[in-house]
Design a protein around this motif. Structure first.
Motif, mmCIF file in Angstrom:
data_model
loop_
_atom_site.group_PDB
_atom_site.id
_atom_site.type_symbol
_atom_site.label_atom_id
_atom_site.label_comp_id
_atom_site.label_asym_id
_atom_site.label_seq_id
_atom_site.Cartn_x
_atom_site.Cartn_y
_atom_site.Cartn_z
ATOM 1 N N MET A 53 11.085 -52.264 -19.164
ATOM 2 C CA MET A 53 11.937 -53.465 -18.235
ATOM 3 C C MET A 53 13.797 -53.172 -18.621
ATOM 4 S SD MET A 53 13.212 -54.904 -15.422
ATOM 5 C CE MET A 53 13.161 -55.946 -15.106
ATOM 6 N N LEU A 54 13.929 -52.736 -20.100
ATOM 7 C CA LEU A 54 15.330 -53.064 -20.874
ATOM 8 C C LEU A 54 15.419 -52.164 -20.399
ATOM 9 C CD1 LEU A 54 14.464 -53.957 -24.667
ATOM 10 C CD2 LEU A 54 15.397 -54.936 -22.975
ATOM 11 N N TRP A 55 14.538 -50.301 -20.297
ATOM 12 C CA TRP A 55 15.263 -49.060 -20.402
ATOM 13 C C TRP A 55 15.699 -48.945 -18.756
ATOM 14 C CZ3 TRP A 55 16.655 -45.456 -23.044
ATOM 15 C CH2 TRP A 55 16.416 -44.855 -25.014
ATOM 16 N N SER A 56 15.042 -49.737 -18.066
ATOM 17 C CA SER A 56 15.747 -49.852 -16.144
ATOM 18 C C SER A 56 17.261 -51.351 -16.457
ATOM 19 C CB SER A 56 15.008 -50.726 -15.599
ATOM 20 O OG SER A 56 13.202 -49.890 -15.693
ATOM 21 N N LEU A 57 17.765 -52.472 -16.862
ATOM 22 C CA LEU A 57 18.201 -52.570 -17.554
ATOM 23 C C LEU A 57 19.438 -52.226 -17.535
ATOM 24 C CD1 LEU A 57 17.288 -56.082 -18.291
ATOM 25 C CD2 LEU A 57 18.045 -55.683 -15.459
ATOM 26 N N GLY A 58 18.806 -51.028 -18.401
ATOM 27 C CA GLY A 58 20.000 -50.018 -19.363
ATOM 28 C C GLY A 58 20.530 -49.134 -17.901
ATOM 29 N N PHE A 59 19.992 -48.910 -17.725
ATOM 30 C CA PHE A 59 20.138 -47.593 -16.394
ATOM 31 C C PHE A 59 21.080 -48.483 -15.335
ATOM 32 C CE2 PHE A 59 18.555 -47.118 -11.548
ATOM 33 C CZ PHE A 59 18.328 -46.233 -11.939
ATOM 34 N N ILE A 60 21.166 -49.555 -14.833
ATOM 35 C CA ILE A 60 22.041 -49.989 -13.504
ATOM 36 C C ILE A 60 22.954 -49.844 -14.913
ATOM 37 C CG2 ILE A 60 22.566 -52.018 -12.750
ATOM 38 C CD1 ILE A 60 19.092 -52.520 -12.394
ATOM 39 N N VAL A 61 23.692 -50.552 -15.672
ATOM 40 C CA VAL A 61 24.880 -50.394 -16.684
ATOM 41 C C VAL A 61 25.487 -49.284 -16.653
ATOM 42 C CG1 VAL A 61 25.459 -51.668 -18.235
ATOM 43 C CG2 VAL A 61 24.014 -53.132 -17.330
ATOM 44 N N GLY B 6 14.930 -42.903 -17.192
ATOM 45 C CA GLY B 6 13.206 -42.701 -15.959
ATOM 46 C C GLY B 6 12.568 -42.517 -16.661
ATOM 47 N N CYS B 7 12.706 -40.765 -17.421
ATOM 48 C CA CYS B 7 11.327 -40.377 -17.944
ATOM 49 C C CYS B 7 11.018 -41.686 -19.217
ATOM 50 C CB CYS B 7 11.903 -39.052 -18.743
ATOM 51 S SG CYS B 7 12.280 -37.864 -17.875
#
Lengths: 646, 321
Positions: free
Chosen positions: A375-383, A425-426
C-alpha cells in the motif's frame, strides 16, 4: 574481427566484470554439482511449463537485469557527479547509457510485469494454466536468451553505443561499425518473438479460460489491464520486428532502408521505432496500473471506485497510445498542423489518466486504509507519478517541447513515470503476491525502510534534473564544464541515485532475511484478498491451481463469499481427475539454438547463424510431429495434495 | 490538519524555490522573441501544473489521513463503488484544462513557423547551418562567406536557419534564443530565431551523434547591424577561400577550431540534396571507421586524450602569464 579483439580489453572495470562472471559461474557449477542439483534444475525449472514457475523465472531474471541496469545507472551518475570527470571516457559512457536504457525497458520492466502476469492472471481468472503452456515456455526462453545475448556484449565484442533509440544513420555501419549495434538488433529481435507470443497466449487465456460465471465485466482490474496490454503488444511488436529486420538488412546485407547512401530514409526509422516505442510505454505502465488497483482496493477494504470508468479509461489510453508517436520528435520539422494534432492527442491522454488517479483516491475514500508495504508503494506511486504526469503534459505542448527536447527535463519526466509508475508497481506487486509465490511474506519492517530510502532517493535523484533541463543541460553528454554551473545539482542527483542503489540492496537482503526467518503462511489468503488467487486453501497453490474450478457470481467474488460466510469447503465428492500438460525440454533447446543464431549474426559469421537457424527450424518440426496430449492427475493424488479428510 | 502543515509548507517552499530559480535558468532567461514566446507558454503551463499537483496532494492527504485504519474509525462504506456526479466532474475538469493548454500551444506552434511578429516586415538574414560529426558549418549565402563552429548575427533582425546534416541526425539549439530543430542529411528544415540583446550565447547540437557529441557546440555572437556588416565584409576580403579539398577534410569525424572562409561550400555541394556526400568524401580520403574496441580505435583514443591534456595544460600556462 580479429581473434585478439574478440574479448573486450583495456579497462579495469571490464576486467573486474570478467573476474566476477568467471567466479559466479564457477560458484554455481560447484554448488550444483556438490549438492546434486542438476536434475532438479532440469526437471523442475528448465523444462517446466507451469505458469507460476515461468513467472518466477521471469521475475528472477528481471531482478538480475535491474541490478545490471542499476549498476549502469550508478556508473553514469558517478561520471556526472562533478564537472570534467575522468571516470569514464565518451565511448564507454555512450555504451553504458545505451545498455542502461535498453536493459531497463526491454529486459527489466517488461519481463518483471510479464512475470507477475504469468503468476497471477491464470489464478485470478480461476484457470489451471495458460491457454498454451508450451508456448509460454518458448516465450520465456526466447526472452531469456535475447537478454543474455545482449548482456554478454560488454565482455565480448563491445556493447552498442547508439542509444536505446538507435537513430539512423548513427546506428549504421558507416558511423557505428562492429558487433555492438548487432547485439542490440538480435537481442531485441529474439526477445521480441517471446513478447509477441506472450501477447497472443494471454489474450487467448483471458478470453477463453475464465472460470464459469466470470464475465468480462466481472474480471479483476489486474486481469483487465493485462488483457488491454496484450492487445497493445499484438499490434505494436510486429512493428518493432519489421523495423529491426530492416536495420539488420542494412547492416548485414547492404540494403539502404535507413542509410545515408542509396536514398535511405533515416526519419523512417524514427517513425517506426516510436510507432512501437510509444505503445511500449503503455505496455509497461498499464499492468502496473492494474497492480495498484488491486492493492489499493484490498488495503482500503473497499471495492474499486468506478470499475467501469477504470476499464474505459484504460481502453482509451490503449487506443491513444498508437496516435501520439510523433511527440517523440516534434523537432523534426513536420510542420505546424502535424505538431498541433499530435500535441492535442498527447495532452488528451492525460484525461483518462487523471480519471484513474481520482478513482484510486476515491477507492480509499470511506475505506479503512492499512499501511502495508504494498500500500505504501501504491500511495508513493500516486504522489510521485502525478509529477511525471503533469510534466508529460508540459512536454506534450510542442512549442514548449522545442526547449525541453533532448534535455534532462525529458530524462527526469520519463523516469518519474517509469520509476514511480512501473518500478513502484513491480515492487508493490512482487511484495503483494510474494506469499502466493513463496508461501511467506517479505518482512514488513525492512520493507518500509526500502520504501522510504528508495522514494526519497528517487526524488533527490530526479527532481534536480528538471531544473538542469531548464538550465539547458542536454541528455547523453558524458561530461560538462565547470562554467555551465550544473555541478551542484548533478552532485545532488548522484547522491539520490546511490540512495536508490542502497534501497535495492536492502530489498535483496529482505528476500534473504524473510527466506530465513519469515513466518510461513498457513492459509491462501495472506492479506485479506478479494480475488480468486487468494481462495486457494494452500498458501502456494498446487501445480494445477484449483482442485475444483470456482464458479463466479460477481466482482470481488472471494471477498463477498467471505463477507457472507459462504466460503466453500472442498469435499472428496467434488474432486475429479485433472488434465495437465507435460513438461518439455524443447523450448529450452530451441532457445539455445536462437542464441547460436543470434551470436552468428552479431559477428557476421553466416555459417554459425545458419546452424542456429537449422536448429530452430528443427525444433519447430520436431514439435509438430510430437503427439503429446498431456496427462491426468488422479483423484487420489488431488485429495492427498489438498489434504481432504475422507 | 496539524499533520498537513509540513506538506503545505513544503509545497509553498517549492513554489518559491521554482520562481526564484527561474530567472537563472537559460530556457527561462530568453534573449529574443522566439525564446520569449516559449518561456511565456512554459510559465503559463507551470501554473496549471502546480494547481493540479495542489489539488491531488490535498485530496490525497485528506483521504489518507481521515480514512486510515484506527480506533473509532468512522464512515467506512465497503460497497461505495462509484458516483456519477463525481466521475463526471473529473472527466470534465481535465478536458477543460486540456483545452486551456491546447489553444495557446497551437497558436504558438503556428507563430513559430514564421519570423517573429514584431520584425516580420524585415527581410530575414539567411544562414545555412550544416552539421558534420562533430562540428557546425555556417554559410551566409548573401554575404558569400562561411564560418565553422561560430556564428555572428545582427540583433533585432530575424535569422532564418536552413538546417541540414552531412551525416548523423543532429539538433540545432541555442537555448537563450529559442527552441531546437533537427538537422538531417538529405533534408532541409527551417528555423527562425532572433536576438534582441547583444551578447554571446551558447549553441549546441543536442541530439546524440556518437563519440564527439558532448563537444558538438558553437558560440553565437549577436551584435549591432553595423558591426555585423563590418565583420562580414572583412571576412569576405581577408579570409581564405574554401577549397573542395579543404572542405572534404572537414567531412572527417572530429573536432576543429573556429574557421572563417570567403567562399561557401554551396558551390560544390548542398547536403540537403546529396545525403551521401560526406560518406563518399571519407572514402576518397581513405578514411575507415574504426570498431570502438579494436586496437586501432583504442590507440587513437589514447592519442586524443594526450592531445587534449597537453592543450589544456598549455592553456593553463597562458593564463599564468
Amino acid at each position: 574481427m580479429k581473434w585478439d579483439e574478440f574479448f573486450v580489453t583495456g579497462d579495469p572495470l571490464i576486467y573486474g566484470a570478467d573476474v566476477s562472471i568467471v567466479l559466479t559461474m564457477a560458484g554455481i557449477l560447484f554448488y550444483m554439482t556438490r549438492y546434486k542439483k542438476w536434475k532438479w534444475l532440469w526437471t523442475e525449472w528448465l523444462t517446466t511449463v507451469d505458469h507460476k514457475k515461468l513467472g518466477i523465472m521471469y521475475i528472477v531474471s528481471a531482478v538480475l537485469m535491474l541490478f545490471r541496469g542499476g549498476v549502469d545507472a550508478l556508473l553514469m551518475r558517478t561520471q556526472l557527479a562533478v564537472p570534467e570527470a575522468k571516470f569514464l571516457d565518451s565511448q564507454h559512457y555512450n555504451e553504458i547509457f545505451t545498455t542502461h536504457g535498453t536493459i531497463m525497458i526491454i529486459f527489466m520492466a517488461m519481463p518483471f510485469l510479464i512475470g507477475i502476469i504469468n503468476v497471477v492472471v491464470p489464478l485470478q481468472i480461476g484457470a489451471r494454466d495458460v491457454a498454451y503452456p508450451y508456448l509460454n515456455a518458448v516465450s520465456f526462453w526466447t526472452f531469456f536468451i535475447g537478454a543474455m545475448l545482449f548482456n554478454i556484449s560488454f565482455v565480448i565484442g563491445g556493447s552498442p553505443s547508439a542509444g536505446w533509440t538507435s537513430y539512423m544513420p548513427l546506428a549504421s555501419n558507416e558511423l557505428s561499425p562492429g558487433p555492438g549495434q548487432n547485439y542490440y538488433l538480435w537481442g531485441l529481435q529474439i526477445a521480441g518473438i517471446g513478447t509477441l507470443l506472450t501477447g497472443i497466449n494471454f489474450l487467448v487465456t483471458i478470453l477463453k479460460m475464465r472460470a464459469p460465471g466470470m464475465t468480462l465485466f466481472r474480471m479483476p482490474m489486474f486481469t483487465w489491464s493485462s488483457l488491454v496490454t496484450m492487445v497493445i503488444i499484438i499490434f505494436a511488436f510486429p512493428i518493432l520486428t519489421v523495423a529491426l529486420a530492416l536495420m539488420s538488412f542494412d547492416r548485414l546485407f547492404g540494403s539502404h532502408f535507413f542509410t545515408l547512401q542509396g536514398e535511405g530514409m533515416d526519419m523512417l526509422w524514427a517513425n517506426l521505432f516510436w510507432l512501437w516505442g510509444h505503445p511500449e510505454v503503455y505496455i509497461v505502465i498499464l499492468p502496473a496500473f492494474g497492480i495498484f488497483s488491486e492493492i489499493i482496493s484490498t488495503f482500503s477494504k473497499k471495492t474499486l471506485f468506478g470499475y467501469k470508468a477504470m476499464i474505459w479509461s484504460m481502453l482509451l489510453i490503449a487506443g491513444y497510445s498508437f496516435l501520439v508517436w510523433v511527440h517523440h520528435f516534434f523537432t523534426m520539422g513536420s510542420g505546424a498542423a502535424v505538431n498541433s494534432v499530435f500535441s492535442i492527442t498527447t495532452m488528451a491522454i492525460g484525461i483518462p489518466t487523471g480519471v484513474k488517479i481520482f478513482n484510486w483516491l476515491f477507492t480509499m475514500y470511506r475505506g479503512k486504509i492499512q499501511f502495508t508495504t504494498p500500500m505504501l508503494w501504491s500511495l508513493g506511486f500516486i504522489v510521485n507519478f502525478v509529477v511525471g504526469g503533469v510534466t508529460g503534459v508540459m512536454l506534450a505542448m510542442a512549442a514548449a517541447d522545442y526547449q525541453y527536447h533532448n534535455t534532462y527535463f525529458l530524462v527526469s519526466h520519463f523516469h518519474y513515470v517509469l520509476i514511480a509508475g512501473t518500478v513502484f508497481g513491480c515492487f508493490a506487486g512482487l511484495i503483494y503476491w510474494y506469499p502466493k509465490m513463496f508461501g511467506y511474506k517479505l518482512n514488513e519492517r525492512i520493507g518500509k525502510w526500502v520504501f522510504w530510502l528508495f522514494t526519497i532517493g528517487f526524488n533527490v535523484c530526479f527532481m534536480p534534473q528538471y531544473f538542469l533541463g531548464l538550465d539547458g543541460m542536454p541528455r547523453r553528454v558524458y561530461t560538462y564544464s565547470e562554467e555551465s554551473g550544473w555541478g551542484p545539482l548533478n552532485m545532488l542527483s548522484t547522491i539520490g541515485g546511490f540512495m536508490m542503489g542502497i534501497a535495492f540492496l536492502v530489498l535483496v537482503y529482505n528476500m534473504y532475511y524473510s527466506f530465513r526467518f519469515a513466518k510461513r503462511e498457513t492459509t491462501g489468503d495472506a492479506w485479506g484478498g478479494r480475488t480468486l488467487e487468494w481462495s486457494t486453501p494452500a498458501a502456494m497453490p498446487p501445480f494445477y491451481n484449483f482442485a475444483k474450478i470456482p464458479e463466479v457470481t460477481g466482482l470481488d467474488h472471494f471477498w463477498r463469499q467471505k463477507q457472507e460466510g459462504k466460503v466453500e469447503k472442498l469435499t472428496a465428492k467434488d474432486i475429479k481427475k485433472i488434465h495437465m500438460p507435460n513438461n518439455s525440454g524443447v523450448p529450452f533447446i530451441m532457445g539455445s539454438f536462437f542464441f547460436v543464431l543470434g551470436f552468428g549474426f552479431v559477428f557476421d559469421w553466416m555459417w554459425m547463424a545458419i546452424i542456429g537457424l537449422i536448429g530452430v527450424i528443427g525444433t519447430l518440426i520436431y514439435r509438430s510431429f510430437e503427439y503429446d496430449d498431456g496427462y491426468y492427475v488422479s483423484v487420489e493424488e488431488v485429495i492427498e495434495t489438498e489434504k481432504i479428510s475422507k | 490538519m496539524q499533520r498537513l502543515k509540513p506538506f503545505i509548507t513544503f509545497g509553498l517552499l517549492m513554489a518559491v524555490f521554482m520562481l526564484s530559480g527561474c530567472s537563472d535558468m537559460v530556457v527561462l532567461d530568453p534573449k529574443g522573441p522566439v525564446g520569449e514566446q516559449q518561456k511565456d507558454l512554459i510559465m503559463y503551463s507551470i501554473w496549471f501544473m502546480l494547481f493540479i499537483l495542489l489539488v491531488v496532494y490535498a485530496l490525497t492527504a485528506f483521504i489518507v489521513y481521515k480514512y486510515r485504519d484506527r480506533k473509532n474509525h468512522k464512515g467506512y462504506d465497503p460497497d461505495n463503488e462509484g458516483s456519477h456526479l463525481l466521475e463526471t466532474i473529473w472527466w470534465i475538469i481535465p478536458i477543460i484544462i486540456t483545452i486551456a493548454l491546447a489553444v495557446p500551444t497551437v497558436k504558438t506552434i503556428y507563430s513559430l513557423e514564421g519570423p517573429p511578429e514584431e520584425t516580420k516586415d524585415q527581410k530575414p538574414l539567411v544562414i545555412n547551418a550544416t552539421s558534420v560529426d562533430w562540428k557546425w558549418v555556417f554559410t551566409y549565402p548573401e554575404q558569400d562567406i562561411e564560418t565553422v563552429n561560430y556564428l555572428h548575427i545582427p540583433e533585432d533582425r530575424p535569422v532564418l536557419f536552413k538546417l541540414t546534416s552531412a551525416d548523423s541526425m543532429a539538433s540545432f539549439w541555442v537555448p537563450q534564443l529559442g527552441g531546437q530543430k533537427y538537422a538531417m542529411a538529405g533534408m532541409e528544415t527551417e528555423l527562425y530565431l532572433q536576438a534582441d540583446e547583444q551578447g554571446t550565447y551558447e549553441g549546441r547540437n543536442s541530439n546524440f551523434t556518437g563519440e564527439g557529441f558532448t563537444d558538438h557546440t558553437f558560440d553565437v555572437m549577436a551584435m549591432s547591424d553595423e558591426e555585423f556588416e563590418k565583420w562580414a565584409s572583412e571576412a569576405k576580403a581577408e579570409a581564405p577561400e574554401l577549397t573542395k579539398e579543404q572542405y572534404d577534410k572537414l567531412m572527417l569525424p572530429g573536432h576543429v577550431k573556429e574557421m572563417t572562409f570567403s567562399s561557401t561550400h554551396l558551390d560544390f555541394v548542398n547536403h540537403a540534396d546529396e545525403a551521401d556526400y560526406a560518406i563518399k568524401a571519407r572514402e576518397r580520403l581513405g578514411y575507415e571507421p574504426l570498431i570502438p574496441h579494436s586496437k586501432e580505435a583504442k590507440k587513437k583514443r589514447e592519442e586524443e586524450k594526450k592531445k587534449k591534456q597537453e592543450e589544456s595544460e598549455s592553456h593553463g600556462d597562458s593564463h599564468a602569464h
